[in-house]
Design a protein around this motif. Structure first.
Motif, PDB file in Angstrom:
ATOM      1  N   SER A   1       0.834  -1.206   0.000  1.00  0.00           N
ATOM      2  CA  SER A   1       0.000   0.000   0.000  1.00  0.00           C
ATOM      3  C   SER A   1       0.870   1.257   0.000  1.00  0.00           C
ATOM      4  O   SER A   1       0.579   2.234  -0.702  1.00  0.00           O
TER       5      SER A   1
ATOM      6  N   THR B   1       2.504   1.835  -3.278  1.00  0.00           N
ATOM      7  CA  THR B   1       1.467   2.222  -4.243  1.00  0.00           C
ATOM      8  C   THR B   1       1.256   3.733  -4.297  1.00  0.00           C
ATOM      9  O   THR B   1       0.904   4.289  -5.322  1.00  0.00           O
ATOM     10  N   THR B   2       1.483   4.406  -3.157  1.00  0.00           N
ATOM     11  CA  THR B   2       1.282   5.864  -3.120  1.00  0.00           C
ATOM     12  C   THR B   2       2.493   6.628  -3.636  1.00  0.00           C
ATOM     13  O   THR B   2       2.491   7.862  -3.634  1.00  0.00           O
TER      14      THR B   2
ATOM     15  N   ARG C   1       3.447  13.824   1.521  1.00  0.00           N
ATOM     16  CA  ARG C   1       2.279  12.950   1.408  1.00  0.00           C
ATOM     17  C   ARG C   1       1.644  12.721   2.772  1.00  0.00           C
ATOM     18  O   ARG C   1       2.308  12.816   3.806  1.00  0.00           O
TER      19      ARG C   1
ATOM     20  N   PHE D   1      -1.200   9.787   4.521  1.00  0.00           N
ATOM     21  CA  PHE D   1      -2.145   8.668   4.425  1.00  0.00           C
ATOM     22  C   PHE D   1      -3.278   9.008   5.380  1.00  0.00           C
ATOM     23  O   PHE D   1      -3.059   9.139   6.586  1.00  0.00           O
TER      24      PHE D   1
ATOM     25  N   ASP E   1       0.216  15.588  -1.321  1.00  0.00           N
ATOM     26  CA  ASP E   1      -0.733  14.635  -1.895  1.00  0.00           C
ATOM     27  C   ASP E   1      -1.284  13.797  -0.755  1.00  0.00           C
ATOM     28  O   ASP E   1      -0.504  13.244   0.031  1.00  0.00           O
TER      29      ASP E   1
ATOM     30  N   TYR F   1      -3.604  10.566   0.415  1.00  0.00           N
ATOM     31  CA  TYR F   1      -4.107   9.289  -0.091  1.00  0.00           C
ATOM     32  C   TYR F   1      -5.072   8.665   0.907  1.00  0.00           C
ATOM     33  O   TYR F   1      -4.791   8.618   2.105  1.00  0.00           O
TER      34      TYR F   1
ATOM     35  N   SER G   1      -6.962   5.738   2.826  1.00  0.00           N
ATOM     36  CA  SER G   1      -6.602   4.400   3.301  1.00  0.00           C
ATOM     37  C   SER G   1      -7.776   3.830   4.078  1.00  0.00           C
ATOM     38  O   SER G   1      -8.304   4.478   4.966  1.00  0.00           O
TER      39      SER G   1
ATOM     40  N   GLU H   1      -5.201   4.065  -1.894  1.00  0.00           N
ATOM     41  CA  GLU H   1      -5.159   4.753  -3.193  1.00  0.00           C
ATOM     42  C   GLU H   1      -3.773   4.682  -3.830  1.00  0.00           C
ATOM     43  O   GLU H   1      -2.762   4.712  -3.137  1.00  0.00           O
ATOM     44  N   CYS H   2      -3.780   4.641  -5.164  1.00  0.00           N
ATOM     45  CA  CYS H   2      -2.531   4.694  -5.908  1.00  0.00           C
ATOM     46  C   CYS H   2      -2.265   6.152  -6.284  1.00  0.00           C
ATOM     47  O   CYS H   2      -3.041   7.040  -5.925  1.00  0.00           O
ATOM     48  N   VAL H   3      -1.197   6.393  -7.019  1.00  0.00           N
ATOM     49  CA  VAL H   3      -0.810   7.777  -7.336  1.00  0.00           C
ATOM     50  C   VAL H   3      -1.877   8.532  -8.135  1.00  0.00           C
ATOM     51  O   VAL H   3      -1.875   9.758  -8.156  1.00  0.00           O
TER      52      VAL H   3
ATOM     53  N   LYS I   1      -4.973   8.614  -7.341  1.00  0.00           N
ATOM     54  CA  LYS I   1      -5.924   9.119  -6.339  1.00  0.00           C
ATOM     55  C   LYS I   1      -7.363   9.097  -6.835  1.00  0.00           C
ATOM     56  O   LYS I   1      -8.124  10.030  -6.632  1.00  0.00           O
TER      57      LYS I   1
END
Ligand code: ADP
Ligand code: ZN
Length: 436
Positions: free
Chosen positions: A120, A123-124, A209, A211, A232, A234, A236, A250-252, A254
């Motif tokens: 996970s 992934t971000t 970033r 989460f 950014d 994300y 979770s 979420e991946c990049v 979003k």
């Protein structure tokens, strides 16, 4: 956009292969479940006495749902499938909706969970160079230790500060140039209101970033946090019954969260009838944990409402995406007969630029009717002594809310930092209505 994988083979696995893997793992889980008194009884009633009695993923439907009360009634060990000496970790839910429930993990379970979290995190777009400050509380709550181990597996530098103590959080972010935080959205909003007090600007920080999870929040709250900190953010999702965070991330791009389907089977059901809904339709999320043997849980009703996207994600992952959680079946408010989710209110107010970083929803009785009071913090620059502009702002918030939820709320404006602060999961609703 750069897309990184932790386990490319699994993350991009063809659907047919992924489903074959799910079935194999499901059968293993049934084998473990049959060792627990609870599932033995349940499954035998459904005609399942061996793992092979479920021959396809469709046949999962033969298995009845499991609900939170089942866990409570079988406390402490009715769902334990291994000897206690195999158990290396216990976690517990935070008890948002009543008596907490307990979850058991073997060393292997812990290993698979950690791996999902490492996946996970990668992934971000994070990497081992990141400095990770985990602001979720440690202890029985899964958000602390869970992400901690995942981040260490990635090789990030971990600051295990836990929740609360805002001044120290800010100090640590400055001292160690923290690049990533794991935090509830409400607490990250709160930290922002305190920065000036410590002589810090968001731009002095090195954050890139965040989460965000553990509680429902709106897309507008995400956008607000991204703008306030220049980061950014994300989403979770997880729950302790399914290990904790790691269910979906979420991946990049979003564009909602990849639900790790090699580890969880997801179904979306109509909460009233239990019927399975097609992708794209909103309903209750039901999850089966495929990678936990100490305590198998099959078709667990989360009470969270969401939908699955039908479109594939540009990142190339084949695991379906789960939408933002739009509320819990048990947090829906009925206000003068109208159904309202707190998240609908949040979505509206967080889109108004004058609104600050906190809000509360109060419900009281006014005769036979319900009264909805929405308290919002606004930025201090709004308190200029000009009553007209404050009245106009109140009117604007009231009108936008009425347009969205069809109820006329009473609006109160508050100074920044004056409403209750939550360092963990926020409780934005206070319901003081007289019960009939
Ligand atoms: P409790 O059920 O007592 O709150 P948990 O700590 O296991 O215990 O919390 C899991 C719940 O938190 C989920 O079922 C969901 O309602 C909420 N949650 C977790 N992550 C998110 C998220 N990203 N968005 C919305 N809600 C979330
Ligand atoms: Zn993606």
């Amino acid at each position: 956009m750069e897309v990184n994988f932790w386990n490319p083979e699994v993350e991009t696995m063809e659907r047919s292969q992924l489903e074959a893997l799910q079935l194999k793992r499901l059968q293993a889980v049934i084998g473990y479940a049959l060792k627990t008194p609870f599932y033995q009884k349940r499954l035998s009633r459904a005609g399942i006495s061996r793992p092979e009695d479920v021959r396809s993923l469709q046949e999962l439907q033969k298995i009845p749902f499991t609900v939170k009360d089942d866990l409570r009634q079988n406390f402490p060990a009715g769902l334990l499938a291994v000897d206690m000496e195999e158990v290396v970790r216990i976690h517990s839910s935070s008890g948002t909706t009543g008596v907490p429930t307990v979850i058991y993990l073997t060393a292997e379970d812990l290993n698979s969970w950690t791996d999902l979290l490492a996946r996970s995190i990668i992934t971000t777009g994070c990497c081992r160079k990141d400095i990770f400050q985990n602001m979720m509380s440690y202890g029985l709550f899964t958000g602390g230790l869970g992400l901690h181990y995942g981040a260490e597996r990635v090789g990030m530098t971990v600051i295990p500060v836990g929740g609360g103590n805002t001044q120290r959080q800010v100090q640590l972010m400055r001292d160690f140039k923290t690049t990533v935080v794991h935090v509830t959205p409400s607490y990250l909003l709160h930290i922002h209101t305190r920065l000036a007090e410590f002589g810090v600007k968001a731009s002095d920080l090195h954050l890139r970033r965040a989460f965000l999870g553990a509680e429902p929040y709106s897309e507008n709250t995400r956008l607000k946090l991204q703008e306030l900190y220049g980061i950014d953010a994300y989403n979770s999702y997880g729950l302790s019954e399914m290990n904790g965070p790691s269910v979906a991330f979420e991946c990049v791009y979003k564009k909602d969260m990849h639900l790790w389907e090699d580890a969880y089977i997801v179904e979306i059901i109509d909460p009233a009838t239990g019927q399975i809904l097609p992708d794209g339709q909103k309903g209750e999320v039901v999850l089966t944990n495929l990678v936990r043997h100490a305590m198998p849980l099959m078709r667990y009703r989360t009470r969270d409402l969401a939908f699955l996207h039908t479109e594939p994600c540009p990142c190339g992952r084949t695991h379906r995406r789960l939408s933002r959680i739009q509320g819990r079946t048990d947090d829906m408010l009925i206000i003068n007969g109208v159904n309202v989710f707190p998240s609908q209110i949040e979505e509206v107010i967080m889109a108004i630029p004058e609104v600050g970083t906190n809000y509360m929803i109060h419900l009281t009785s006014a005769g036979a009717l319900d009264k909805l009071i929405v308290k919002v913090e606004i930025y201090s620059k709004m308190f200029t002594g000009d009553l007209n502009s404050l009245d106009a702002l109140k009117g604007k918030i009231r009108d936008r809310l009425r347009a969205s939820i069809t109820i006329n709320p009473h609006i109160e404006l508050h100074e920044p930092g004056s409403l209750p602060v939550f360092e963990g999961k926020a409780k934005h609703v206070v319901d003081n209505r007289e019960k009939l």
